[in-house]
Design an enzyme around this catalytic site. Sequence first.
Site, mmCIF file in Angstrom:
data_model
loop_
_atom_site.group_PDB
_atom_site.id
_atom_site.type_symbol
_atom_site.label_atom_id
_atom_site.label_comp_id
_atom_site.label_asym_id
_atom_site.label_seq_id
_atom_site.Cartn_x
_atom_site.Cartn_y
_atom_site.Cartn_z
ATOM 1 N N ASP A 55 0.838 -1.191 0.000
ATOM 2 C CA ASP A 55 0.000 0.000 0.000
ATOM 3 C C ASP A 55 0.867 1.233 0.000
ATOM 4 O O ASP A 55 2.039 1.185 0.354
ATOM 5 C CB ASP A 55 -0.832 0.041 1.290
ATOM 6 C CG ASP A 55 -2.005 -0.899 1.224
ATOM 7 O OD1 ASP A 55 -2.262 -1.434 0.132
ATOM 8 O OD2 ASP A 55 -2.657 -1.086 2.263
ATOM 9 N N MET A 94 -9.346 7.532 8.858
ATOM 10 C CA MET A 94 -9.750 8.202 7.603
ATOM 11 C C MET A 94 -10.734 9.331 7.870
ATOM 12 O O MET A 94 -11.718 9.478 7.143
ATOM 13 C CB MET A 94 -10.365 7.173 6.630
ATOM 14 C CG MET A 94 -9.368 6.113 6.224
ATOM 15 S SD MET A 94 -10.057 4.845 5.150
ATOM 16 C CE MET A 94 -10.654 3.652 6.328
ATOM 17 N N LYS A 150 -3.845 2.738 -3.017
ATOM 18 C CA LYS A 150 -5.092 3.309 -3.533
ATOM 19 C C LYS A 150 -5.127 4.774 -3.145
ATOM 20 O O LYS A 150 -5.146 5.099 -1.970
ATOM 21 C CB LYS A 150 -6.291 2.585 -2.935
ATOM 22 C CG LYS A 150 -6.516 1.266 -3.609
ATOM 23 C CD LYS A 150 -7.564 0.440 -2.904
ATOM 24 C CE LYS A 150 -6.954 -0.512 -1.908
ATOM 25 N NZ LYS A 150 -5.963 -1.446 -2.367
HETATM 26 N N1 SAH Z 1 -5.126 -1.059 8.165
HETATM 27 C C1 SAH Z 1 -4.738 0.210 8.696
HETATM 28 C C2 SAH Z 1 -5.763 1.283 8.458
HETATM 29 C C3 SAH Z 1 -5.953 1.635 7.019
HETATM 30 S S1 SAH Z 1 -7.105 2.935 6.796
HETATM 31 C C4 SAH Z 1 -4.443 0.068 10.193
HETATM 32 O O1 SAH Z 1 -4.738 -0.968 10.782
HETATM 33 O O2 SAH Z 1 -3.888 1.013 10.762
HETATM 34 C C5 SAH Z 1 -6.064 4.325 6.651
HETATM 35 C C6 SAH Z 1 -6.185 5.208 7.855
HETATM 36 O O3 SAH Z 1 -5.444 4.706 8.933
HETATM 37 C C7 SAH Z 1 -5.636 6.596 7.661
HETATM 38 O O4 SAH Z 1 -6.566 7.439 7.013
HETATM 39 C C8 SAH Z 1 -5.408 7.052 9.079
HETATM 40 O O5 SAH Z 1 -6.595 7.439 9.700
HETATM 41 C C9 SAH Z 1 -4.947 5.772 9.724
HETATM 42 N N2 SAH Z 1 -3.480 5.655 9.736
HETATM 43 C C10 SAH Z 1 -2.727 4.731 9.159
HETATM 44 N N3 SAH Z 1 -1.421 4.948 9.397
HETATM 45 C C11 SAH Z 1 -1.353 6.041 10.169
HETATM 46 C C12 SAH Z 1 -0.294 6.779 10.744
HETATM 47 N N4 SAH Z 1 0.972 6.416 10.587
HETATM 48 N N5 SAH Z 1 -0.599 7.852 11.492
HETATM 49 C C13 SAH Z 1 -1.874 8.237 11.658
HETATM 50 N N6 SAH Z 1 -2.912 7.575 11.132
HETATM 51 C C14 SAH Z 1 -2.661 6.506 10.391
#
Ligand code: SAH
Length: 481
Positions: free
Chosen positions: A249, A384, A271
């Site tokens: 990703d 998100m 994406k």
């Molecule tokens: N599978 C991922 C989530 C994917 S959705 C998980 O378990 O973390 C993507 C969202 O995750 C982003 O929009 C944000 O809200 C959050 N996110 C992912 N990485 C992040 C990071 N390093 N810092 C802050 N938010 C993060």
Amino acid sequence: MKLYPLFADLKGLPVLVVGGGGVARRKVVALCEAGALVRVGAPQLEPELAAWADDGRIAWLRGAYESAWLDGVWLVVAATDDRELNARIAADAGERRIFANIVDDAALSRFHVPAIVDRSPLTIAISTAGAAPALASRLRETLERVVDHAFGELVRLAQRHRARITGRFVDLAERRGFYGWLHDGPVLSLLRRSRPLDAERALLGALQAPSGAAAKGSVVLVGAGPGHPGLLTLSALRALGEADVILHDQLVSADVLAMARRDAERIDVGKRCGGRHVKQEHTHQLMLMHARAGRRVVRLKGGDPFVFGRGGEELAFLRRHGVDVEIVPGVTAAVACAAFAGIPLTHRDHAQSVCLATAHGKDVADTLSGSVLANARQTLAVYMGVEKLEMLAAQLLAHGRAADTPVALVENGTLPRQRVVAGVLRDLPALAKQHAVATPALLIVGEVAAYAREHTWFGELVDAPKGAMPSVAEEACMEVA
Ligand code: SAH
């Protein structure tokens, strides 16, 4: 000094350990595990050794050392803190042609005890000939990680079927090919997944296959965590080290990708909203194509694959097409961002539950029900959500959440450019705008979010001017008063 490496079979042989302290105990344990008949000579024994002497596991030669203790033993370990005595034992042993190890004295020792990785019957021994024991332990730690417990089981399995394998592959090159598959393929992976019966079945199946084992591809859905490479799991590291192809990703950080096998093919299937956009269906097809070509595919996803990661869809798709799938969880953004901002997601005094929610989708009300929005003793972690802050705040307020409920936005959590913007619910949209908070960011709503102001320990803290909300420290003081 150049040593001759040796693995000794001590089963049923008498050996002597001189010394009754903790060091002696460790030597005794290893010798007993090897089946030696251990005699321990010392005026006193530490409690555990004394207990073993009581129940007959070892024989205790009580008193001061005498050379007659060496009678009939195959080797001796001197584990006393008396240098002179150690030297005497070494000399006595030399005279009688008995191998002696003098703890912490490489020069006096006739044999050295290496640092080991124990995956019996597989043993890896490391020696620096006493020159750098700390380096030996460091190497041992590294190998401990790479050579996990499944290897011990693999060796046992191979041992059990060795005659069959030799019979089936008379040609040496073919046999080597088979062992290559066995040591590196689905059998090991099944053992790691605690499925020994399936592993054995796979081995037997391959033995029956017409021309040896065809390479069979696989997919591992790997959670890469939020970005900090230190948050990768050992299983994730292993999968990255074994991958032929990595479909990752956009959220996966460069530091994490750098941990992967150098010659693995890396494909960005990120994406993005706007710009280039790889459809989920295309990702499915890519995984399938590479797996069917016999490659080891790692589908690397930010955070955890099963938390807003569409991992469930990918799993179902692959299984439907008969592809072998393994799943490695990752540290999800809510857990990681909270930790890196000093926010306890639950707290006895403030929150008894946590809700992981997404603001993605047309109508947040679809995903966030009234009870979730209204619960003041529940921490809400919103994924998100950056573009929906205004609506989110409005909904929360409309469901009765107090305007001064603490909130924290963790942007680029765990990455070097992490920022935590802390404030209260009423100010949330304005704060985000003022500080230009951008995705990826995680929103934490609830009393515990106030902790960020006091306890963010990583990256930058943007603290909104304190308004009506007392700080955690002030609150604590009030409670005491
Ligand atoms: N599978 C991922 C989530 C994917 S959705 C998980 O378990 O973390 C993507 C969202 O995750 C982003 O929009 C944000 O809200 C959050 N996110 C992912 N990485 C992040 C990071 N390093 N810092 C802050 N938010 C993060």
